[in-house]
Design a protein around this motif. Structure first.
Motif, PDB file in Angstrom:
ATOM      1  N   LEU A  49       0.957  -1.244  -0.064  1.00 45.75           N
ATOM      2  CA  LEU A  49      -0.051  -0.204  -0.104  1.00 45.75           C
ATOM      3  C   LEU A  49       0.756   1.174   0.107  1.00 45.75           C
ATOM      4  CD1 LEU A  49      -2.720  -1.015   2.492  1.00 45.75           C
ATOM      5  CD2 LEU A  49      -2.824  -0.944  -0.074  1.00 45.75           C
ATOM      6  N   GLU A  50       2.119   1.083   0.716  1.00 38.31           N
ATOM      7  CA  GLU A  50       2.753   2.386   0.638  1.00 38.31           C
ATOM      8  C   GLU A  50       3.119   2.662  -0.833  1.00 38.31           C
ATOM      9  OE1 GLU A  50       4.461   1.822   5.360  1.00 38.31           O
ATOM     10  OE2 GLU A  50       5.519   0.925   3.537  1.00 38.31           O
ATOM     11  N   GLN A  51       3.006   2.021  -1.754  1.00 39.79           N
ATOM     12  CA  GLN A  51       3.679   2.224  -3.029  1.00 39.79           C
ATOM     13  C   GLN A  51       2.587   2.640  -4.043  1.00 39.79           C
ATOM     14  OE1 GLN A  51       6.793  -0.739  -4.602  1.00 39.79           O
ATOM     15  NE2 GLN A  51       6.261  -1.893  -2.652  1.00 39.79           N
ATOM     16  N   CYS A  52       1.305   2.771  -3.377  1.00 35.52           N
ATOM     17  CA  CYS A  52       0.331   3.126  -4.266  1.00 35.52           C
ATOM     18  C   CYS A  52       0.298   4.665  -4.497  1.00 35.52           C
ATOM     19  CB  CYS A  52      -0.999   3.104  -3.387  1.00 35.52           C
ATOM     20  SG  CYS A  52      -1.452   1.181  -3.425  1.00 35.52           S
ATOM     21  N   LYS A  53      -0.279   5.037  -5.822  1.00 34.68           N
ATOM     22  CA  LYS A  53      -0.312   6.313  -6.063  1.00 34.68           C
ATOM     23  C   LYS A  53      -1.158   6.931  -5.497  1.00 34.68           C
ATOM     24  CE  LYS A  53      -1.269   9.102 -10.320  1.00 34.68           C
ATOM     25  NZ  LYS A  53      -1.506   9.061 -11.748  1.00 34.68           N
ATOM     26  N   ARG A  54      -2.224   6.341  -5.264  1.00 37.25           N
ATOM     27  CA  ARG A  54      -3.606   6.808  -4.302  1.00 37.25           C
ATOM     28  C   ARG A  54      -4.386   5.580  -3.723  1.00 37.25           C
ATOM     29  NH1 ARG A  54      -9.205   9.661  -6.794  1.00 37.25           N
ATOM     30  NH2 ARG A  54      -9.913  10.180  -4.681  1.00 37.25           N
ATOM     31  N   PHE A  55      -4.738   6.114  -2.545  1.00 36.97           N
ATOM     32  CA  PHE A  55      -5.423   5.063  -1.918  1.00 36.97           C
ATOM     33  C   PHE A  55      -6.577   5.634  -1.042  1.00 36.97           C
ATOM     34  CE2 PHE A  55      -6.176   2.823   2.346  1.00 36.97           C
ATOM     35  CZ  PHE A  55      -6.420   1.420   1.798  1.00 36.97           C
ATOM     36  N   ARG A  56      -7.592   4.928  -0.954  1.00 41.31           N
ATOM     37  CA  ARG A  56      -8.833   5.393  -0.387  1.00 41.31           C
ATOM     38  C   ARG A  56      -9.550   4.370   0.509  1.00 41.31           C
ATOM     39  NH1 ARG A  56     -13.153   7.329  -4.901  1.00 41.31           N
ATOM     40  NH2 ARG A  56     -12.493   5.288  -5.761  1.00 41.31           N
ATOM     41  N   LEU A  57      -9.982   4.715   1.799  1.00 37.64           N
ATOM     42  CA  LEU A  57     -10.289   3.663   2.875  1.00 37.64           C
ATOM     43  C   LEU A  57     -11.602   4.089   3.112  1.00 37.64           C
ATOM     44  CD1 LEU A  57     -10.421   1.151   4.605  1.00 37.64           C
ATOM     45  CD2 LEU A  57      -8.969   2.530   6.183  1.00 37.64           C
ATOM     46  N   LEU A  58     -12.685   3.312   2.960  1.00 35.29           N
ATOM     47  CA  LEU A  58     -14.067   3.706   3.284  1.00 35.29           C
ATOM     48  C   LEU A  58     -14.642   2.557   4.597  1.00 35.29           C
ATOM     49  CD1 LEU A  58     -16.657   5.297   3.198  1.00 35.29           C
ATOM     50  CD2 LEU A  58     -17.476   3.572   1.436  1.00 35.29           C
ATOM     51  N   LEU A  59     -14.684   3.219   5.789  1.00 33.68           N
ATOM     52  CA  LEU A  59     -15.240   2.382   6.882  1.00 33.68           C
ATOM     53  C   LEU A  59     -16.676   2.543   7.036  1.00 33.68           C
ATOM     54  CD1 LEU A  59     -12.370   3.296   9.506  1.00 33.68           C
ATOM     55  CD2 LEU A  59     -12.452   1.394   8.255  1.00 33.68           C
ATOM     56  N   GLY A  60     -17.281   1.482   7.278  1.00 36.86           N
ATOM     57  CA  GLY A  60     -18.774   1.396   7.527  1.00 36.86           C
ATOM     58  C   GLY A  60     -19.263   0.538   8.775  1.00 36.86           C
ATOM     59  N   ALA A  61     -18.890   0.794   9.732  1.00 34.21           N
ATOM     60  CA  ALA A  61     -19.206  -0.099  10.883  1.00 34.21           C
ATOM     61  C   ALA A  61     -20.996   0.219  11.061  1.00 34.21           C
ATOM     62  CB  ALA A  61     -18.594   0.462  12.414  1.00 34.21           C
ATOM     63  N   GLU A  62     -21.160  -0.934  11.924  1.00 34.54           N
ATOM     64  CA  GLU A  62     -22.707  -1.166  11.880  1.00 34.54           C
ATOM     65  C   GLU A  62     -23.253  -0.185  13.061  1.00 34.54           C
ATOM     66  OE1 GLU A  62     -23.694  -4.898  14.096  1.00 34.54           O
ATOM     67  OE2 GLU A  62     -21.594  -4.990  14.329  1.00 34.54           O
ATOM     68  N   PRO A  63     -24.210   0.157  12.991  1.00 32.57           N
ATOM     69  CA  PRO A  63     -24.924   1.305  13.900  1.00 32.57           C
ATOM     70  C   PRO A  63     -24.811   0.947  15.371  1.00 32.57           C
ATOM     71  CG  PRO A  63     -26.661   0.613  12.431  1.00 32.57           C
ATOM     72  CD  PRO A  63     -25.545  -0.267  12.298  1.00 32.57           C
ATOM     73  N   GLY A  64     -24.102   1.857  16.417  1.00 31.58           N
ATOM     74  CA  GLY A  64     -23.794   1.810  17.740  1.00 31.58           C
ATOM     75  C   GLY A  64     -22.163   1.185  18.061  1.00 31.58           C
ATOM     76  N   ALA A  65     -21.806   0.762  16.884  1.00 30.45           N
ATOM     77  CA  ALA A  65     -20.399   0.175  16.850  1.00 30.45           C
ATOM     78  C   ALA A  65     -19.435   1.477  16.329  1.00 30.45           C
ATOM     79  CB  ALA A  65     -19.898  -0.881  15.899  1.00 30.45           C
ATOM     80  N   ASP A  66     -18.225   1.574  16.946  1.00 29.32           N
ATOM     81  CA  ASP A  66     -17.204   2.187  16.677  1.00 29.32           C
ATOM     82  C   ASP A  66     -15.797   1.735  15.961  1.00 29.32           C
ATOM     83  OD1 ASP A  66     -15.303   4.497  16.431  1.00 29.32           O
ATOM     84  OD2 ASP A  66     -15.642   5.164  18.587  1.00 29.32           O
ATOM     85  N   PRO A  67     -15.706   1.996  14.567  1.00 31.79           N
ATOM     86  CA  PRO A  67     -14.439   1.213  14.093  1.00 31.79           C
ATOM     87  C   PRO A  67     -13.351   1.920  14.543  1.00 31.79           C
ATOM     88  CG  PRO A  67     -15.692   2.929  12.530  1.00 31.79           C
ATOM     89  CD  PRO A  67     -16.559   2.831  13.791  1.00 31.79           C
ATOM     90  N   LEU A  68     -13.228   3.060  14.861  1.00 30.80           N
ATOM     91  CA  LEU A  68     -11.905   3.510  15.479  1.00 30.80           C
ATOM     92  C   LEU A  68     -11.487   3.055  16.956  1.00 30.80           C
ATOM     93  CD1 LEU A  68     -12.221   7.450  14.498  1.00 30.80           C
ATOM     94  CD2 LEU A  68     -10.998   5.390  13.275  1.00 30.80           C
ATOM     95  N   ARG A  69     -12.555   2.772  17.641  1.00 28.81           N
ATOM     96  CA  ARG A  69     -12.221   2.379  18.970  1.00 28.81           C
ATOM     97  C   ARG A  69     -11.899   0.630  18.837  1.00 28.81           C
ATOM     98  NH1 ARG A  69     -13.308   1.758  24.295  1.00 28.81           N
ATOM     99  NH2 ARG A  69     -14.286  -0.447  25.250  1.00 28.81           N
ATOM    100  N   MET A  70     -12.344   0.028  17.743  1.00 32.01           N
ATOM    101  CA  MET A  70     -11.791  -1.284  17.672  1.00 32.01           C
ATOM    102  C   MET A  70     -10.247  -1.281  17.283  1.00 32.01           C
ATOM    103  SD  MET A  70     -13.155  -4.135  14.961  1.00 32.01           S
ATOM    104  CE  MET A  70     -12.761  -5.919  15.054  1.00 32.01           C
ATOM    105  N   ALA A  71     -10.040  -0.343  16.368  1.00 35.38           N
ATOM    106  CA  ALA A  71      -8.556  -0.010  16.150  1.00 35.38           C
ATOM    107  C   ALA A  71      -7.604   0.078  17.352  1.00 35.38           C
ATOM    108  CB  ALA A  71      -8.329   1.154  15.106  1.00 35.38           C
TER     109      ALA A  71
END
Length: 262
Positions: A49-71
């Motif tokens: 991934l560090e060699q990519c020209k462009r990278f996009r990450l889309l997170l979509g956690a279920e309602p009531g969940a926090d994807p950042l907290r999981m990280a």
């Protein structure tokens, strides 16, 4: 012996991480949609991934969940196992780049995950009136019309779609079920699906970076000591509850009432 051609399930070395490491090309464009992200999952494919020209990450956690907290929970859980603070620092360095974007989808929750690799520039036009003459029962209209370059075999476009989150478990450890398209035939349709959600999502890059930075930046001994003292004495520092006297002696309810009326 029969072997799987399209199925990627993390069993017998047939891991999603291995697919991504093999197919992500330098200076390519890649987009990933996942309910969750962990730095240990990122570490599995960071070199590519560090060699990519462009990278996009889309997170979509279920309602009531926090994807950042999981990280963050992943960092704490694996500090002694996979040196996660260093992984967090590497992730921050990567996601701080201008060519790297991260957004959070507001809903509805999408449970499917997709890894769109070596795709063309996501150039789309939006049309207000959707008309179609197709009669297929599977047809779903979209307002987005792809206007980017045509995909050729030399582009090495590929896509992985299925149950694997962008986590250590999803890419390597858990028993998953994904389908892999190495031909690139599904790329434009998946890219359109991704773009629909991307355009309506919230930029969380600043919040994401601040969260991860707090888990590897060193603190002076004074601040560690001050934090320990605060946690030990914070109830005394915060004062008595509203309506109760500032005393360390426990009063009965009628005594508290008498104090308030005095």
């Amino acid at each position: 012996m029969t072997t799987f051609r399209y199925v990627v399930d993390n069993l017998g070395g047939n891991t999603a991480a291995a697919i991504l490491r093999s197919y992500i090309k330098p200076k390519s464009l890649c987009s990933i949609a996942s309910a969750y992200f962990t730095v240990s999952g990122f570490e599995l494919v960071a070199n590519q991934l560090e060699q990519c020209k462009r990278f996009r990450l889309l997170l979509g956690a279920e309602p009531g969940a926090d994807p950042l907290r999981m990280a963050i929970l992943d960092i704490w859980k694996n500090i002694d196992i996979r040196d996660s603070p260093k992984q967090a620092e590497r992730a921050v360095k990567f996601f701080s780049q201008e060519n790297v974007e991260i957004r959070l989808h507001p809903g509805p929750f999408f449970h499917g995950k997709t890894y769109i690799l070596n795709h063309p520039e996501p150039i789309f036009e939006k049309q207000n009136n959707i008309t179609t003459t197709e009669e297929s029962e599977r047809y779903r209209p979209t307002q987005l019309i792809y206007k980017g370059p045509t995909i050729t075999k030399s582009d090495n476009a590929a896509a992985l779609v299925g149950s694997s989150n962008f986590t250590y478990g999803g890419l390597y450890q858990n028993a998953e079920l994904n389908l892999f398209d190495a031909s690139g035939e599904s790329t434009i349709e998946l890219l359109t699906w991704f773009e629909e959600r991307w355009q309506n999502s919230k930029d969380i890059k600043e919040e994401f970076l601040k969260l991860l930075q707090g888990y590897y930046k060193p603190f002076a001994p004074f601040w560690i000591y001050a934090k320990a003292l605060y946690e030990l004495y914070k109830e005394d520092l915060e004062g008595p509850e509203e309506g109760k006297p500032g005393s360390t002696i426990e009063l009965a309810d009628f005594q508290t009432a008498g104090y308030k009326s005095a």
